[in-house]
Design a protein around this motif. Structure first.
Motif, short mmCIF file in Angstrom:
data_model
loop_
_atom_site.label_atom_id
_atom_site.label_comp_id
_atom_site.label_asym_id
_atom_site.label_seq_id
_atom_site.Cartn_x
_atom_site.Cartn_y
_atom_site.Cartn_z
N ASP A 72 0.84 -1.21 0.00
CA ASP A 72 0.00 0.00 0.00
C ASP A 72 0.87 1.26 0.00
O ASP A 72 0.59 2.22 -0.73
CB ASP A 72 -0.93 0.02 1.21
CG ASP A 72 -2.04 -1.01 1.12
OD1 ASP A 72 -2.26 -1.58 0.03
OD2 ASP A 72 -2.69 -1.27 2.16
N MET A 75 2.36 1.71 -3.39
CA MET A 75 1.37 2.23 -4.34
C MET A 75 1.19 3.74 -4.19
O MET A 75 1.07 4.46 -5.18
CB MET A 75 0.03 1.52 -4.15
CG MET A 75 0.00 0.14 -4.72
SD MET A 75 -1.67 -0.49 -4.71
CE MET A 75 -1.46 -2.04 -3.91
N TYR A 78 4.25 5.31 -5.69
CA TYR A 78 4.17 5.15 -7.14
C TYR A 78 3.23 6.20 -7.74
O TYR A 78 3.56 6.85 -8.73
CB TYR A 78 3.69 3.73 -7.46
CG TYR A 78 3.44 3.48 -8.93
CD1 TYR A 78 4.47 3.07 -9.76
CD2 TYR A 78 2.17 3.62 -9.48
CE1 TYR A 78 4.24 2.84 -11.11
CE2 TYR A 78 1.93 3.40 -10.82
CZ TYR A 78 2.97 3.00 -11.63
OH TYR A 78 2.74 2.77 -12.98
N GLU A 86 -3.64 3.89 -10.81
CA GLU A 86 -3.53 2.48 -10.46
C GLU A 86 -2.14 1.96 -10.81
O GLU A 86 -1.45 2.50 -11.67
CB GLU A 86 -4.60 1.65 -11.14
CG GLU A 86 -4.57 1.65 -12.64
CD GLU A 86 -5.69 0.83 -13.25
OE1 GLU A 86 -5.40 0.09 -14.19
OE2 GLU A 86 -6.83 0.95 -12.80
N LEU A 87 -1.77 0.90 -10.12
CA LEU A 87 -0.45 0.30 -10.29
C LEU A 87 -0.63 -1.07 -10.91
O LEU A 87 -1.35 -1.91 -10.39
CB LEU A 87 0.24 0.17 -8.92
CG LEU A 87 1.48 -0.70 -8.84
CD1 LEU A 87 2.61 -0.10 -9.67
CD2 LEU A 87 1.94 -0.86 -7.40
#
Length: 188
Positions: A72, A75, A78, A86-87
């Motif tokens: 989490d 993410m 990122y 979204e990843l």
């Protein structure tokens, strides 16, 4: 132009200047520039070609760690670096993933994620200790000193009371559940 673009352009500019010194500089100057160029590329975990080509993406491996909290956190980092909602990733093992990024994104994400993972670990450990202290106090889990012989007192070191810590323990006590333990056997 946002800060990320400015930082990338600045890095590209530095690397280009260093590359020019490597190619055109005098012997000592060229060697120093080459060492500095290699150091910068190693620091950011990229090659010179990758950094200069901003659009090229490659697959990079990240040791995220075991546990949902670390994925989490990754993410969030990122999304911060790439601007993506979204990843998409490939699970490489229980603790590592593979993602497609530009070299610049990879360098930035490595630094950002490592810093936040280290910082969050410290916060989790401090909070764990705080919850433990608050739990012990709230449920009064300590030795009964009422049966100690008179005159026997425990030596306590003279250190100042940390009122901030004490306030944090009291606040945490108020957030813990109010369940109570009832003894099954009473002493007579």
């Amino acid at each position: 132009m946002d800060n990320k673009d400015q930082a990338f352009e600045s890095l590209k500019s530095k690397l280009r200047k260093l590359q020019a010194l490597v190619e055109q500089g005098y012997k000592g100057e060229a060697e120093t520039a080459k060492r500095l160029l290699d150091k910068l590329c190693e620091q950011y975990g990229v090659s010179l070609d990758e950094v200069i080509n901003q659009e090229q993406t490659n697959r990079y491996r990240f040791e995220v760690g075991k546990g949902k909290i670390w994925l989490d956190l990754f993410m969030q980092c990122y999304a911060n670096v790439t601007g993506q909602k979204e990843l998409r990733y490939f699970k490489n093992s229980n603790s590592s993933i593979l993602v497609w990024l530009t070299a610049y994104q990879f360098a930035e994400l490595c630094n950002l994620f490592f810093w936040h993972k280290t910082n969050l670990k410290k916060d989790i450990e401090q909070t764990r200790q705080l919850v433990f202290e608050a739990y012990i106090q709230k449920h009064r889990i300590f030795r009964d000193r009422s049966k100690d012989p008179e005159g026997e007192t425990a030596e306590r070191p003279d250190k100042p009371i940390d009122f901030d810590r004490l306030g944090a323990v009291v606040a945490m006590m108020n957030n813990l559940n109010d369940n109570r333990y009832y003894k099954m056997i009473e002493r007579k």
